[in-house]
Enzyme design. Structure first.
Site, PDB file in Angstrom:
ATOM      1  N   GLY A  62       0.806  -1.214   0.000  1.00 25.95           N
ATOM      2  CA  GLY A  62       0.000   0.000   0.000  1.00 25.95           C
ATOM      3  C   GLY A  62       0.833   1.255   0.000  1.00 25.95           C
ATOM      4  N   HIS A 227      -0.245   4.919   7.467  1.00 20.97           N
ATOM      5  CA  HIS A 227      -1.094   3.748   7.672  1.00 20.97           C
ATOM      6  C   HIS A 227      -2.554   4.122   7.899  1.00 20.97           C
ATOM      7  CE1 HIS A 227       2.880   1.942   8.709  1.00 20.97           C
ATOM      8  NE2 HIS A 227       2.375   0.987   7.963  1.00 20.97           N
TER       9      HIS A 227
END
Length: 582
Positions: A62, A227
């Site tokens: 990601g 995150h």
């Protein structure tokens, strides 16, 4: 999968992404089962094999092009990827180290970004590889300057400033630098690096329809990570000039223990990092403004690296990392060539030879457990079976509730991650040696590390591993042995995770449960004891609602954002509730 996300599937997106990257770079070799990308020259047979200190890094996916895009001569020798925002399992990290470290007398330097799950899983892998005879060192990097005080936190996060380590140390070892020189250079670079970021919105996970957090109109989150967690403060969006000025002011504020002590006359290197969703036109405008304001402070930006170096999926924002070039050799090392495509160009080579990958299969943890403690009564064996079956049957219903709790401070996958472990348990349940608790605990440790992954998998694996090691030792009674095993598991979590009861973690439910077990009476049967443990864990989980986070990812989230229970603590309570209502 959301129609706005052009991904194969939420389950396969990481694997297909790595396959696409390797297909575009002939200088790469993919170890698909471990999600490891290796520089091809490092796994050639014979004298053509590239030697020297090997750098290994990685983390959750990601953040592309991090980390696989930095594999190449002059930077990383190998990278290892977890699922989206999840730390890779220790076994996969060990595979990456083994691929470039086995029979490598120069050694391996593992560069870890300072997040709890990565510290645990990479640390466990390093210890396993050292035990196997490999020469390995580990450096935990933190360059975040968002928090003004570090007391009560998990420390400075590893952000895009750590890429200065990749490049400078990568070039250093490519020129023959030793493992000791590389480790010392890492420390010096970290001392002179600071990173600050802003964003106008949170990111959206694969398969999700809404971002992990939202920002009010006309506002920006200052000091956020990568995150999906919200920032340390909110500021008015303002003009680009005002935003950059606020960022640099925070980066250098005098009352901050994480500030970068920039002085007029300093020569610096700068990374302007696109977090995923800024246009190239915006990036060039931002870069110009950052350079201009640094120069207005008397600071001399000698090298500037704008681009998407370490993203957070589709987050609309950017980081600025500044490195004080305290060592005159660093500039030449920054300029040294590398074949890593994310830094400058695709990884190409004309080396000949067959690829030879060493045996990467680690010995399962339970094979090392001594078979000392054995249950002789069939009723005891059936009780173990009933407990495990209860977890498999009852925990799936709590997946979404746990994800919702976890979304308050991060990626919102606590329930899904735990269910991956439950699925692994279900597959192995029929073959478990239920009369040998130490072996059962060792298998659970391996399932947690391999099937769960991420921070939760590492923590549960550490708990079960420590409990298994203690259980393998002789004891006075069943109760005494289980008590010792539980205590050892709790101690190991605290040691490696850096948390204690009262820090808003799973320990706030687990510690009271263990105390309830230790306080039970000898005449009480197992199910009575489990109900007492479940009650204590439930009370402990409830107590986290009003508790300040002092460990893990939640420490980076403002208190007013944390309104519910800690997801890890509630998960422990639900497991014990399932056991007590078999």
């Amino acid at each position: 999968m959301s129609v706005s996300q052009l991904l194969a599937s939420s389950e396969r997106c990481v694997d297909e992404g790595l396959e696409g990257l390797v297909a575009a770079n002939p200088g790469y070799v993919l170890l698909p089962k471990q999600r490891v990308v290796v520089e091809r020259g490092r796994v050639l047979q014979g004298p053509s094999r590239r030697n020297g200190v090997a750098l290994v890094s990685g983390g959750g996916s990601g953040h592309e092009p991090f980390s696989a895009g930095y594999v190449g001569h002059g930077m990383l020798a190998a990278s290892v990827s977890g699922h989206v925002f999840a730390s890779p399992p220790a076994a996969n990290v060990a595979a990456a180290i083994t691929a470039v470290g086995k029979d490598n007398p120069d050694g391996v330097l593992v560069i870890v970004f300072n997040y709890t799950g990565d510290r645990i899983n990479f640390g466990l892998a390093v210890e396993r590889c050292r035990a196997a005879g490999m020469k390995v060192e580990m450096y935990v990097s933190g360059d975040d300057s968002a928090l003004t005080q570090l007391e009560g936190t998990a420390g400075r996060r590893g952000l895009c400033g750590t890429h200065f380590i990749f490049k400078i140390v990568g070039a250093l070892v490519a020129q023959g630098g030793s493992l000791a020189e590389a480790l010392d250079t890492c420390r010096k670079i970290s001392e002179g690096t600071g990173t600050i970021g802003v964003a106008a919105n949170g990111c959206t996970l694969p398969g999700a329809t809404a971002p992990l957090f939202t920002v009010g109109a006309g506002q920006l989150e200052l000091g956020l990570g990568v995150h999906g967690e919200a920032g340390a403060a909110t500021l008015p969006s303002g003009s680009l000039r005002e935003v950059v000025a606020a960022m640099l002011a925070h980066l250098t504020r005098q009352d901050s223990t994480t500030r970068l002590d920039l002085q007029s006359g300093d020569e610096v290197a700068v990374i302007v990092n696109n977090l995923g969703c800024l246009t190239q036109l915006e990036m060039t405008n931002i870069t110009k403004e950052v350079i201009s304001q640094l120069k207005s402070r008397g600071v001399k930006p000698l090298r500037v690296y704008p681009g998407a170096l370490m993203t957070s999926l589709d987050m609309r924002g950017f980081h600025v990392s500044v490195l004080r070039l305290k060592d005159p050799s660093w500039l030449a090392l920054l300029d040294a060539p590398t074949t890593a495509p994310a830094w400058c160009a695709p990884c190409l080579d004309d080396m000949q030879g067959e690829v030879s990958v060493p045996d990467l299969k680690p010995a399962p943890c339970h094979e090392k457990s001594e078979n000392i403690y054995t249950l002789r009564e069939e009723g005891h064996v059936q009780a173990v079976r009933q407990c495990l079956e209860a977890v498999v049957a009852k925990m799936p219903q709590h997946e979404q509730d746990l994800n919702a709790l976890d979304a308050e401070c991060g990626d919102g996958d606590c329930g899904s991650t735990f269910l991956q472990g439950v699925a692994g348990l279900s597959k192995q349940l029929a073959s478990l040696p239920l009369n040998q608790p130490a072996r059962v605990l060792s298998v659970l440790a391996e399932i947690a590390a391999t099937d769960m992954g991420g921070s939760s998998g590492g923590i549960y694996s550490i708990f079960f591993t420590a409990a298994a090691a203690t259980m393998a030792q002789p004891g006075d009674s069943h109760r005494a042995m289980w008590a010792a095993a539980l205590r050892a598991g709790v101690k190991a979590i605290s040691k490696y995770g850096g948390a204690a009861q009262g820090d808003r973690t799973m320990l706030d439910a687990l510690v009271p449960a263990v105390k309830a077990f230790e306080g039970s009476k000898a005449h009480e049967d197992l199910w009575t004891v489990l109900k007492a443990m479940a009650g204590a864990a439930d009370e402990g989980a409830r107590s986290t609602c009003n508790m300040k986070a002092r460990a893990g990812r939640a420490t980076y989230v403002r208190d007013e954002k944390l309104k519910g229970e800690d997801a890890g603590a509630r998960c422990v309570a639900l497991v014990l509730d399932a056991l007590s209502h078999r």
